[in-house]
Design a protein around this motif. Structure first.
Motif, PDB file in Angstrom:
ATOM      1  N   GLN A   1      16.677 -15.775 -33.901  1.00  0.00           N
ATOM      2  CA  GLN A   1      17.418 -17.019 -34.124  1.00  0.00           C
ATOM      3  C   GLN A   1      18.329 -16.947 -35.352  1.00  0.00           C
ATOM      4  OE1 GLN A   1      13.538 -19.253 -34.120  1.00  0.00           O
ATOM      5  NE2 GLN A   1      14.737 -20.722 -32.927  1.00  0.00           N
ATOM      6  N   LEU A   2      18.197 -15.902 -36.137  1.00  0.00           N
ATOM      7  CA  LEU A   2      18.974 -15.781 -37.372  1.00  0.00           C
ATOM      8  C   LEU A   2      20.383 -15.295 -37.059  1.00  0.00           C
ATOM      9  CD1 LEU A   2      16.250 -14.202 -39.678  1.00  0.00           C
ATOM     10  CD2 LEU A   2      17.300 -16.453 -39.964  1.00  0.00           C
ATOM     11  N   ASP A   3      21.325 -16.211 -37.107  1.00  0.00           N
ATOM     12  CA  ASP A   3      22.721 -15.864 -36.841  1.00  0.00           C
ATOM     13  C   ASP A   3      23.561 -16.016 -38.106  1.00  0.00           C
ATOM     14  OD1 ASP A   3      22.686 -18.590 -37.061  1.00  0.00           O
ATOM     15  OD2 ASP A   3      23.647 -18.991 -35.122  1.00  0.00           O
ATOM     16  N   PHE A   4      22.915 -15.902 -39.274  1.00  0.00           N
ATOM     17  CA  PHE A   4      23.600 -16.012 -40.555  1.00  0.00           C
ATOM     18  C   PHE A   4      22.894 -15.109 -41.566  1.00  0.00           C
ATOM     19  CE2 PHE A   4      20.357 -19.310 -40.333  1.00  0.00           C
ATOM     20  CZ  PHE A   4      19.662 -19.137 -41.520  1.00  0.00           C
ATOM     21  N   THR A   5      23.556 -14.869 -42.690  1.00  0.00           N
ATOM     22  CA  THR A   5      22.966 -14.148 -43.813  1.00  0.00           C
ATOM     23  C   THR A   5      22.882 -15.092 -45.011  1.00  0.00           C
ATOM     24  OG1 THR A   5      25.067 -13.369 -44.734  1.00  0.00           O
ATOM     25  CG2 THR A   5      24.072 -12.036 -42.981  1.00  0.00           C
ATOM     26  N   THR A   6      22.239 -14.635 -46.075  1.00  0.00           N
ATOM     27  CA  THR A   6      22.157 -15.487 -47.260  1.00  0.00           C
ATOM     28  C   THR A   6      23.541 -15.787 -47.824  1.00  0.00           C
ATOM     29  OG1 THR A   6      21.789 -13.529 -48.633  1.00  0.00           O
ATOM     30  CG2 THR A   6      19.847 -14.739 -47.890  1.00  0.00           C
ATOM     31  N   GLY A   7      24.487 -14.895 -47.597  1.00  0.00           N
ATOM     32  CA  GLY A   7      25.844 -15.132 -48.071  1.00  0.00           C
ATOM     33  C   GLY A   7      26.521 -16.310 -47.410  1.00  0.00           C
ATOM     34  N   ASP A   8      26.013 -16.705 -46.240  1.00  0.00           N
ATOM     35  CA  ASP A   8      26.576 -17.858 -45.532  1.00  0.00           C
ATOM     36  C   ASP A   8      26.001 -19.182 -46.015  1.00  0.00           C
ATOM     37  OD1 ASP A   8      28.091 -16.176 -43.796  1.00  0.00           O
ATOM     38  OD2 ASP A   8      26.276 -15.801 -42.607  1.00  0.00           O
ATOM     39  N   ILE A   9      24.949 -19.128 -46.822  1.00  0.00           N
ATOM     40  CA  ILE A   9      24.259 -20.330 -47.283  1.00  0.00           C
ATOM     41  C   ILE A   9      24.866 -20.791 -48.603  1.00  0.00           C
ATOM     42  CG2 ILE A   9      22.024 -21.315 -47.914  1.00  0.00           C
ATOM     43  CD1 ILE A   9      22.214 -20.434 -45.000  1.00  0.00           C
ATOM     44  N   SER A  10      25.056 -22.093 -48.730  1.00  0.00           N
ATOM     45  CA  SER A  10      25.640 -22.611 -49.972  1.00  0.00           C
ATOM     46  C   SER A  10      24.695 -22.404 -51.149  1.00  0.00           C
ATOM     47  CB  SER A  10      25.984 -24.099 -49.824  1.00  0.00           C
ATOM     48  OG  SER A  10      24.829 -24.860 -49.549  1.00  0.00           O
ATOM     49  N   ASP A  11      25.291 -22.252 -52.322  1.00  0.00           N
ATOM     50  CA  ASP A  11      24.514 -21.981 -53.530  1.00  0.00           C
ATOM     51  C   ASP A  11      23.785 -23.235 -54.010  1.00  0.00           C
ATOM     52  OD1 ASP A  11      25.461 -19.390 -53.502  1.00  0.00           O
ATOM     53  OD2 ASP A  11      27.051 -19.771 -54.958  1.00  0.00           O
ATOM     54  N   MET A  12      22.659 -22.996 -54.679  1.00  0.00           N
ATOM     55  CA  MET A  12      21.904 -24.068 -55.323  1.00  0.00           C
ATOM     56  C   MET A  12      21.608 -23.630 -56.753  1.00  0.00           C
ATOM     57  SD  MET A  12      18.513 -26.099 -53.959  1.00  0.00           S
ATOM     58  CE  MET A  12      17.317 -24.771 -54.104  1.00  0.00           C
ATOM     59  N   PRO A  13      21.728 -24.521 -57.728  1.00  0.00           N
ATOM     60  CA  PRO A  13      21.468 -24.114 -59.111  1.00  0.00           C
ATOM     61  C   PRO A  13      20.058 -23.574 -59.287  1.00  0.00           C
ATOM     62  CG  PRO A  13      22.437 -26.317 -59.028  1.00  0.00           C
ATOM     63  CD  PRO A  13      22.089 -25.948 -57.617  1.00  0.00           C
ATOM     64  N   LEU A  14      19.907 -22.608 -60.198  1.00  0.00           N
ATOM     65  CA  LEU A  14      18.578 -22.144 -60.546  1.00  0.00           C
ATOM     66  C   LEU A  14      17.849 -23.232 -61.330  1.00  0.00           C
ATOM     67  CD1 LEU A  14      19.251 -18.456 -61.674  1.00  0.00           C
ATOM     68  CD2 LEU A  14      18.347 -19.259 -59.479  1.00  0.00           C
ATOM     69  N   PRO A  15      16.544 -23.319 -61.198  1.00  0.00           N
ATOM     70  CA  PRO A  15      15.800 -24.339 -61.955  1.00  0.00           C
ATOM     71  C   PRO A  15      15.906 -24.097 -63.458  1.00  0.00           C
ATOM     72  CG  PRO A  15      14.304 -22.784 -60.911  1.00  0.00           C
ATOM     73  CD  PRO A  15      15.660 -22.483 -60.369  1.00  0.00           C
ATOM     74  N   THR A  16      15.832 -25.173 -64.194  1.00  0.00           N
ATOM     75  CA  THR A  16      15.910 -25.104 -65.655  1.00  0.00           C
ATOM     76  C   THR A  16      14.610 -25.532 -66.325  1.00  0.00           C
ATOM     77  OG1 THR A  16      16.799 -27.355 -65.665  1.00  0.00           O
ATOM     78  CG2 THR A  16      18.392 -25.542 -65.688  1.00  0.00           C
ATOM     79  N   ASP A  17      13.777 -26.257 -65.581  1.00  0.00           N
ATOM     80  CA  ASP A  17      12.584 -26.859 -66.154  1.00  0.00           C
ATOM     81  C   ASP A  17      11.332 -26.427 -65.393  1.00  0.00           C
ATOM     82  OD1 ASP A  17      14.776 -28.237 -67.266  1.00  0.00           O
ATOM     83  OD2 ASP A  17      13.546 -30.016 -67.620  1.00  0.00           O
ATOM     84  N   VAL A  18      10.198 -26.596 -66.044  1.00  0.00           N
ATOM     85  CA  VAL A  18       8.902 -26.286 -65.451  1.00  0.00           C
ATOM     86  C   VAL A  18       7.953 -27.449 -65.727  1.00  0.00           C
ATOM     87  CG1 VAL A  18       6.879 -24.784 -65.567  1.00  0.00           C
ATOM     88  CG2 VAL A  18       9.155 -23.792 -65.692  1.00  0.00           C
ATOM     89  N   LEU A  19       7.247 -27.871 -64.698  1.00  0.00           N
ATOM     90  CA  LEU A  19       6.198 -28.878 -64.847  1.00  0.00           C
ATOM     91  C   LEU A  19       4.843 -28.177 -64.771  1.00  0.00           C
ATOM     92  CD1 LEU A  19       5.505 -31.949 -64.970  1.00  0.00           C
ATOM     93  CD2 LEU A  19       5.395 -31.893 -62.464  1.00  0.00           C
ATOM     94  N   MET A  20       3.965 -28.490 -65.731  1.00  0.00           N
ATOM     95  CA  MET A  20       2.608 -27.935 -65.719  1.00  0.00           C
ATOM     96  C   MET A  20       1.608 -29.060 -65.976  1.00  0.00           C
ATOM     97  SD  MET A  20       3.068 -24.269 -67.724  1.00  0.00           S
ATOM     98  CE  MET A  20       1.395 -23.724 -67.276  1.00  0.00           C
ATOM     99  N   VAL A  21       0.384 -28.879 -65.485  1.00  0.00           N
ATOM    100  CA  VAL A  21      -0.686 -29.857 -65.665  1.00  0.00           C
ATOM    101  C   VAL A  21      -1.783 -29.216 -66.511  1.00  0.00           C
ATOM    102  CG1 VAL A  21      -2.475 -31.210 -64.515  1.00  0.00           C
ATOM    103  CG2 VAL A  21      -0.184 -31.077 -63.515  1.00  0.00           C
ATOM    104  N   ARG A  22      -2.127 -29.868 -67.596  1.00  0.00           N
ATOM    105  CA  ARG A  22      -3.131 -29.325 -68.510  1.00  0.00           C
ATOM    106  C   ARG A  22      -4.484 -29.161 -67.797  1.00  0.00           C
ATOM    107  NH1 ARG A  22      -1.898 -29.400 -73.717  1.00  0.00           N
ATOM    108  NH2 ARG A  22      -0.649 -31.312 -73.543  1.00  0.00           N
ATOM    109  N   PRO A  23      -5.239 -28.093 -68.091  1.00  0.00           N
ATOM    110  CA  PRO A  23      -6.448 -27.790 -67.323  1.00  0.00           C
ATOM    111  C   PRO A  23      -7.756 -28.260 -67.969  1.00  0.00           C
ATOM    112  CG  PRO A  23      -5.866 -25.873 -68.599  1.00  0.00           C
ATOM    113  CD  PRO A  23      -4.858 -26.957 -68.958  1.00  0.00           C
ATOM    114  N   LEU A  24      -7.756 -29.384 -68.668  1.00  0.00           N
ATOM    115  CA  LEU A  24      -8.961 -29.792 -69.387  1.00  0.00           C
ATOM    116  C   LEU A  24     -10.139 -30.052 -68.448  1.00  0.00           C
ATOM    117  CD1 LEU A  24      -7.475 -32.156 -72.129  1.00  0.00           C
ATOM    118  CD2 LEU A  24      -7.975 -29.706 -72.242  1.00  0.00           C
ATOM    119  N   HIS A  25      -9.846 -30.471 -67.208  1.00  0.00           N
ATOM    120  CA  HIS A  25     -10.909 -30.744 -66.233  1.00  0.00           C
ATOM    121  C   HIS A  25     -10.976 -29.682 -65.135  1.00  0.00           C
ATOM    122  CE1 HIS A  25     -10.012 -34.737 -68.045  1.00  0.00           C
ATOM    123  NE2 HIS A  25     -11.319 -34.875 -67.988  1.00  0.00           N
TER     124      HIS A  25
END
Length: 298
Positions: A10-34
């Motif tokens: 079903q793949l009739d495209f390559t990654t070059g055909d896909i529009s760009d998306m910005p790379l992430p800039t932030d990270v969310l983490m959850v503290r492991p106290l529990h």
């Protein structure tokens, strides 16, 4: 370009055909106290109930957080909640997205295990406070979906890899594809030790992936091989015992990975990546490592 693809034919495209998306800039983490292993919902948790060293787990978590800071990511921290020992694995409760106008959206998960369902509202509250549009699945049609545990963005592209078979429903990707107008390459998982896609696929950059091949069907492998120029294959030991494929490469250059993945790390370096090893041994007892412990954001 919204569509769900389950076959290489079903793949009739390559990654070059896909529009760009910005790379992430932030990270969310959850503290492991529990954080602890209080029940068994995947094979890695068997025989580990009550065996987590909480002090060591917190030390490991702090090092992971510092490494994301060191590679240039802005880290946000949510406090965990008593009675939710797996909340620290915050890759699972949501799927965030930034559209072409810069507006941020997020699908909230439907957790597969009852033990983890109450984690989602706490994560949703953070998104609300930070201006995301909240999206939901029709729970009459979708039985489960575990966020970026199974849904992994192709680096720098508006294209999603979607795992299904254990924790996420294939039907969920129809909703995501339609809402975000993106292609989703859906791959079936076939080994219960690799119950999430992030345990057996790490997208490193636009052209490179790290996988554990035995976790996929032949059809899934064919799609992976077709869409990446370079596919690094992890051994069973490094993938299953050290969670090599649960590494994180937030910027297409720096890979944060569980220590001791000797063969994978050599291959990563040979392909131009900078490797940052970290101990996540306490979290491996619950079936998670670096990728599970964070959410990449914009």
């Amino acid at each position: 370009m919204g569509q769900v693809i389950t076959s290489a034919d079903q793949l009739d495209f390559t990654t070059g055909d896909i529009s760009d998306m910005p790379l992430p800039t932030d990270v969310l983490m959850v503290r492991p106290l529990h954080f602890s292993v209080d029940y068994v919902i995947n094979p890695h948790m068997a025989d580990q109930v009550g065996k987590v060293d909480k002090i060591e787990a917190n030390n490991e978590w702090e090092l992971v957080r510092s490494l994301f800071n060191q590679v240039g990511m802005n880290v946000h921290v949510i406090e965990d909640q008593e009675g939710l020992p797996d909340m620290v694995f915050c890759a699972n409760q949501s799927l965030p997205y930034i559209d072409e106008d810069g507006k941020r959206h997020v699908f909230m998960s439907i957790m597969h295990a009852d033990e983890r369902k109450d984690e989602v509202p706490y994560i949703e509250q953070w998104y609300r406070q930070h201006g995301y549009e909240i999206c939901y699945f029709d729970e009459d049609k979708i039985s489960d979906f575990e966020g970026c545990g199974d849904a992994i963005w192709h680096t720098g592209k508006r294209m999603l890899w979607g795992g299904y078979g254990y924790r996420s429903s294939l039907e969920a990707y129809d909703t995501i594809s339609e809402k975000f107008d993106i292609p989703v390459l859906a791959v079936e998982l076939v080994d219960e030790s690799f119950y999430h896609l992030d345990t057996c696929l790490c997208v490193l950059d636009e052209n490179t992936a790290l996988i554990y091949p035995e976790a996929f069907t032949d059809e899934g492998l064919a799609m992976i091989d077709k869409m990446f120029d370079t596919v690094i294959r992890a051994s069973k030991y490094e993938a299953e015992e050290l969670f090599a494929c649960n590494a994180s490469c937030p910027d297409g250059r720096n890979v944060i990975i569980q220590q001791g993945c000797t063969d994978v790390n050599k291959n990563l370096r040979d392909n131009g990546f900078s490797v940052h090893e970290v101990s996540t041994y306490e979290f491996l007892k619950s079936g998670g490592s670096v990728f599970c412990m964070k959410m990449l954001l914009w």
